[in-house]
Design a protein around this motif. Structure first.
Motif, PDB file in Angstrom:
ATOM      1  N   GLN A  14       0.861  -1.184   0.000  1.00  0.00           N
ATOM      2  CA  GLN A  14       0.000   0.000   0.000  1.00  0.00           C
ATOM      3  C   GLN A  14       0.898   1.235   0.000  1.00  0.00           C
ATOM      4  O   GLN A  14       2.016   1.193   0.526  1.00  0.00           O
ATOM      5  CB  GLN A  14      -0.902  -0.015   1.243  1.00  0.00           C
ATOM      6  CG  GLN A  14      -1.856  -1.197   1.312  1.00  0.00           C
ATOM      7  CD  GLN A  14      -2.752  -1.121   2.541  1.00  0.00           C
ATOM      8  OE1 GLN A  14      -3.495  -0.135   2.708  1.00  0.00           O
ATOM      9  NE2 GLN A  14      -2.656  -2.116   3.411  1.00  0.00           N
TER      10      GLN A  14
ATOM     11  N   HIS B  41       1.006   4.060   1.645  1.00  0.00           N
ATOM     12  CA  HIS B  41       1.201   4.962   2.797  1.00  0.00           C
ATOM     13  C   HIS B  41       2.534   4.734   3.495  1.00  0.00           C
ATOM     14  O   HIS B  41       2.749   5.176   4.614  1.00  0.00           O
ATOM     15  CB  HIS B  41       0.033   4.878   3.784  1.00  0.00           C
ATOM     16  CG  HIS B  41      -0.178   3.522   4.405  1.00  0.00           C
ATOM     17  ND1 HIS B  41      -0.862   2.505   3.763  1.00  0.00           N
ATOM     18  CD2 HIS B  41       0.194   3.018   5.609  1.00  0.00           C
ATOM     19  CE1 HIS B  41      -0.905   1.436   4.542  1.00  0.00           C
ATOM     20  NE2 HIS B  41      -0.267   1.715   5.668  1.00  0.00           N
TER      21      HIS B  41
ATOM     22  N   ILE C  34      -5.892  -0.335   6.435  1.00  0.00           N
ATOM     23  CA  ILE C  34      -6.095   0.023   5.029  1.00  0.00           C
ATOM     24  C   ILE C  34      -6.601   1.466   5.043  1.00  0.00           C
ATOM     25  O   ILE C  34      -7.798   1.708   5.195  1.00  0.00           O
ATOM     26  CB  ILE C  34      -7.128  -0.920   4.356  1.00  0.00           C
ATOM     27  CG1 ILE C  34      -6.699  -2.387   4.498  1.00  0.00           C
ATOM     28  CG2 ILE C  34      -7.307  -0.557   2.878  1.00  0.00           C
ATOM     29  CD1 ILE C  34      -7.770  -3.397   4.119  1.00  0.00           C
TER      30      ILE C  34
ATOM     31  N   ASP D 164      -6.806   3.782   2.765  1.00  0.00           N
ATOM     32  CA  ASP D 164      -7.626   4.220   1.633  1.00  0.00           C
ATOM     33  C   ASP D 164      -7.787   3.060   0.646  1.00  0.00           C
ATOM     34  O   ASP D 164      -6.860   2.716  -0.086  1.00  0.00           O
ATOM     35  CB  ASP D 164      -6.960   5.424   0.935  1.00  0.00           C
ATOM     36  CG  ASP D 164      -7.837   5.977  -0.189  1.00  0.00           C
ATOM     37  OD1 ASP D 164      -7.495   7.047  -0.735  1.00  0.00           O
ATOM     38  OD2 ASP D 164      -8.860   5.332  -0.521  1.00  0.00           O
TER      39      ASP D 164
ATOM     40  N   TYR E  11      -6.566   2.817  -3.171  1.00  0.00           N
ATOM     41  CA  TYR E  11      -5.142   3.037  -3.492  1.00  0.00           C
ATOM     42  C   TYR E  11      -4.715   2.264  -4.740  1.00  0.00           C
ATOM     43  O   TYR E  11      -5.352   1.275  -5.119  1.00  0.00           O
ATOM     44  CB  TYR E  11      -4.266   2.635  -2.311  1.00  0.00           C
ATOM     45  CG  TYR E  11      -4.144   1.142  -2.081  1.00  0.00           C
ATOM     46  CD1 TYR E  11      -5.015   0.468  -1.217  1.00  0.00           C
ATOM     47  CD2 TYR E  11      -3.149   0.393  -2.700  1.00  0.00           C
ATOM     48  CE1 TYR E  11      -4.891  -0.891  -0.999  1.00  0.00           C
ATOM     49  CE2 TYR E  11      -3.027  -0.969  -2.494  1.00  0.00           C
ATOM     50  CZ  TYR E  11      -3.901  -1.600  -1.628  1.00  0.00           C
ATOM     51  OH  TYR E  11      -3.788  -2.965  -1.414  1.00  0.00           O
TER      52      TYR E  11
ATOM     53  N   PRO F 257      -1.751  -0.096  -5.910  1.00  0.00           N
ATOM     54  CA  PRO F 257      -0.648  -0.878  -5.325  1.00  0.00           C
ATOM     55  C   PRO F 257       0.703  -0.410  -5.859  1.00  0.00           C
ATOM     56  O   PRO F 257       0.832  -0.052  -7.033  1.00  0.00           O
ATOM     57  CB  PRO F 257      -0.947  -2.307  -5.776  1.00  0.00           C
ATOM     58  CG  PRO F 257      -2.404  -2.323  -6.100  1.00  0.00           C
ATOM     59  CD  PRO F 257      -2.726  -0.950  -6.610  1.00  0.00           C
TER      60      PRO F 257
ATOM     61  N   LEU G 246       2.611  -3.050   5.507  1.00  0.00           N
ATOM     62  CA  LEU G 246       2.176  -2.360   4.286  1.00  0.00           C
ATOM     63  C   LEU G 246       1.630  -3.318   3.231  1.00  0.00           C
ATOM     64  O   LEU G 246       1.262  -2.872   2.140  1.00  0.00           O
ATOM     65  CB  LEU G 246       3.358  -1.576   3.706  1.00  0.00           C
ATOM     66  CG  LEU G 246       3.889  -0.420   4.584  1.00  0.00           C
ATOM     67  CD1 LEU G 246       5.230   0.075   4.047  1.00  0.00           C
ATOM     68  CD2 LEU G 246       2.877   0.727   4.637  1.00  0.00           C
TER      69      LEU G 246
ATOM     70  N   SER H 140       0.004  -5.241   0.416  1.00  0.00           N
ATOM     71  CA  SER H 140      -1.153  -4.844  -0.397  1.00  0.00           C
ATOM     72  C   SER H 140      -2.271  -5.872  -0.172  1.00  0.00           C
ATOM     73  O   SER H 140      -2.023  -7.044   0.035  1.00  0.00           O
ATOM     74  CB  SER H 140      -0.769  -4.801  -1.882  1.00  0.00           C
ATOM     75  OG  SER H 140      -1.815  -4.179  -2.610  1.00  0.00           O
TER      76      SER H 140
ATOM     77  N   LEU I 215     -10.845  -5.348  -1.324  1.00  0.00           N
ATOM     78  CA  LEU I 215     -10.977  -3.903  -1.591  1.00  0.00           C
ATOM     79  C   LEU I 215     -12.333  -3.615  -2.238  1.00  0.00           C
ATOM     80  O   LEU I 215     -13.018  -2.639  -1.909  1.00  0.00           O
ATOM     81  CB  LEU I 215      -9.828  -3.432  -2.486  1.00  0.00           C
ATOM     82  CG  LEU I 215      -8.436  -3.529  -1.844  1.00  0.00           C
ATOM     83  CD1 LEU I 215      -7.352  -3.172  -2.842  1.00  0.00           C
ATOM     84  CD2 LEU I 215      -8.343  -2.644  -0.591  1.00  0.00           C
TER      85      LEU I 215
ATOM     86  N   LYS J  57      -6.166   7.582   8.334  1.00  0.00           N
ATOM     87  CA  LYS J  57      -4.918   6.915   8.680  1.00  0.00           C
ATOM     88  C   LYS J  57      -4.727   6.959  10.195  1.00  0.00           C
ATOM     89  O   LYS J  57      -5.187   7.871  10.855  1.00  0.00           O
ATOM     90  CB  LYS J  57      -3.727   7.602   7.994  1.00  0.00           C
ATOM     91  CG  LYS J  57      -2.419   6.817   8.127  1.00  0.00           C
ATOM     92  CD  LYS J  57      -1.342   7.329   7.197  1.00  0.00           C
ATOM     93  CE  LYS J  57      -0.037   6.533   7.307  1.00  0.00           C
ATOM     94  NZ  LYS J  57       0.458   6.352   8.677  1.00  0.00           N
TER      95      LYS J  57
END
Ligand SMILES: CCC1=C(C)C2=CC3=N/C(=C\c4[nH]c(/C=C5\NC(=O)C(C)=C5CC)c(C)c4CCC(=O)O)C(CCC(=O)O)=C3CCN2C1=O
Length: 497
Positions: free
Chosen positions: A23, A25, A203, A205, A208, A210, A232, A234, A240, A275
């Motif tokens: 992800q 972030h 998660i 957002d 996102y 990947p 992190l 994915s 999702l 977040k």
């Protein structure tokens, strides 16, 4: 012909631990411990680390942090978490298959003031609750305050891994799911296994893109990188999509682990991206594991008190059998205790010559059908329990009103001899979050259902389930009966010798 696996079985086989991406972030790199060389990294390391990590066998360029990572690796300590202050980053490292996986995120603002006094008063309030619902409500309220998610719920798994929302706190931006049930396929087996080891998943957002790992495979082993313990990692595309269908742009779930078992989740959702810092994530993990310990203590206390009560009943049954020249008659005479032993509505003692019934039971021919089935299907274990006999013995639908559930103990290995307790069918209405059977298979891929509104199901042919304490009490009575039969046989042998 090999049957094609169902779509859901296919979904449950998705290798979510090796997505080959993270992800966005944070950023991720993989080090070879021998010389701290970067062998793989996420494509966005430049964004966070200022300069792209060199992949062609160059050491990690993170200043003194490199030595700190090396010391940690050689110490054998669990995961490492350090600040990289000159870059405003938090670094988290863990070991995976002989490699070091480092993840960096932007360091959040200082931990909110008063957080520790809030934690202290939460622990005091949690300790004041003697029941599990109270503890769950206390926890979802505190986690909602701590994190600011729109909705925080406690989700409890049943024996078949279906789940029910058993507590909830929210600000009204998302619909309530309290009391709704969700099918096991919503959190498939490989995800549950992963969540038993990696307890916290964020998660921020769900929309996102990947970020791929470069190179995609480990250049030395040509294997995909195992991201099971990565923060992190994915997320599966099907999940999702599930989140978008549910109207939740952000989620964080924390596993409630009790005696190494995934008891449930504390699951947080927001309608907009949201977040939570790594510090707050760690704090939420501490809060949820404190809850887990509290639940474990409450469940152990409840089971202990039920076992004490049931052992007293077993004692009275033992006395009644011992006082009679025929232990079967002695057992049958103690009618109320015989039913009380496992909170049954009926009981039948089935030996080769006799069928003695107490309370509400099926007819003798129907009981003989059950005994024949038990002899054919009763595995090595001497105790068999089910809440829905008709799921395994079709003809049991004929006597569901007296024996949907049975708890049976084998009394002899030489000939068919059983003590069978029974419970009637209980008509129940179960309310699901959407039609649990509704998912769409399109282009060879499964898609989650789009609706999660209340969906009613009438449950038939099921009795109240037998508790662990009741099954243990049945086992205890079996041991007592075997003891009496053995003693009687020895006495008889002495008389005739
Ligand atoms: C309202 C009660 C509730 C439910 C039922 C729920 C579901 C949920 N599913 C999660 C994960 C997954 N579901 C699926 C799969 C499916 N979900 C479906 O509805 C269907 C049909 C599938 C295919 C089997 C997969 C592969 C994953 C692993 C995702 C990952 O970590 O990579 C996860 C874990 C990922 C997360 O934390 O959001 C959850 C937790 C969120 N959540 C809830 O709060």
């Amino acid at each position: 012909m090999v049957q094609p696996e169902s779509d859901l079985e296919g979904c449950a086989r998705e290798p979510i631990h090796i997505p080959g991406a993270i992800q966005p972030h944070g950023a991720l790199f993989v080090l070879r411990p021998s010389d701290m060389t970067v062998i793989q990294a996420s494509a966005n390391t430049g964004n966070l680390l200022g300069s792209s990590l060199i992949l062609s066998d160059k050491p990690l360029n993170l200043g003194p942090s490199v030595e700190r990572i090396r010391e940690w690796y050689e110490s054998g300590e669990p995961a490492l978490q350090i600040a990289i202050p000159d870059r405003g980053l938090i670094l988290i490292a863990h070991r995976s298959n002989g490699l070091i996986i480092g993840e960096v995120e932007e360091a959040e603002e200082a931990t909110p003031s008063g957080i520790f006094s809030g934690l202290r008063s939460f622990i005091e309030r949690l300790a004041a609750h003697t029941d599990t619902p109270g503890s769950l409500n206390e926890t979802v309220r505190f986690v909602q305050e701590l994190t600011g998610f729109d909705r925080v719920l406690a989700y409890r798994f049943d024996d078949a891994w279906n789940g029910q929302v058993v507590a909830e706190a929210g600000n009204g931006r998302l619909p309530s799911y309290l009391d709704l049930r969700f099918p096991a396929s919503d959190i498939p087996a490989q995800a549950r296994a992963l969540y038993a080891t990696n307890r916290v998943r964020l998660i921020p957002d769900a929309r996102y893109e990947p970020v791929p790992l470069e190179p995609a495979l480990n250049p030395e082993t040509n294997e995909p990188l195992d991201l099971s313990s990565a923060q992190l990692r994915s997320v599966s595309p099907v999940h999702l999509e599930y989140m978008r269908n549910m109207g939740t742009a952000a989620s964080m779930s924390i596993s409630i682990m009790i005696d190494g078992h995934l008891w449930g989740l504390v699951s947080c959702h927001s309608a907009q991206p949201h977040k939570v810092s790594s510090t707050l994530r760690d704090l939420c993990d501490f809060v949820v594991q404190s809850l887990a310990m509290r639940i474990a203590a409450q469940e152990r206390a409840a089971e202990a008190s039920q076992r004490v009560h049931l052992s007293q009943v077993t004692g009275r049954l033992l006395a009644s059998m011992s006082a009679s020249s025929d232990w079967v008659e002695g057992l049958a005479e103690a009618r109320d205790d015989l039913l009380r032993q496992v909170s049954a509505t009926g009981a039948a003692i089935m030996t080769d010559a006799r069928c003695i019934c107490r309370g509400s039971t099926p007819s003798e021919p129907q009981l003989q059908t059950i005994v024949h089935w038990l002899e054919q299907n009763g595995d090595a274990d001497e105790v068999f329990a089910t809440a829905s006999l008709s799921a395994q013995l079709a003809s049991a639908t004929d006597f569901a009103d007296t024996a949907s559930g049975i708890l049976a103990i084998r009394l002899s290995k030489l000939y068919p001899s059983w003590l069978i307790w029974v419970r009637p069918e209980v008509h129940r209405t179960v309310i699901w979050g959407g039609d649990p059977h509704k998912h769409v298979a399109e282009n060879g891929r499964i898609h989650p259902r789009k609706s999660f509104g209340a969906w009613q199901e009438q449950v038939r042919l099921q009795a109240l389930p037998w508790t662990a304490a009741e099954i243990a009490a049945a086992r205890d009575l079996r041991a007592a009966i075997v003891g009496i039969v053995l003693r009687r046989a020895e006495e008889l042998a002495e008389l005739t010798s």
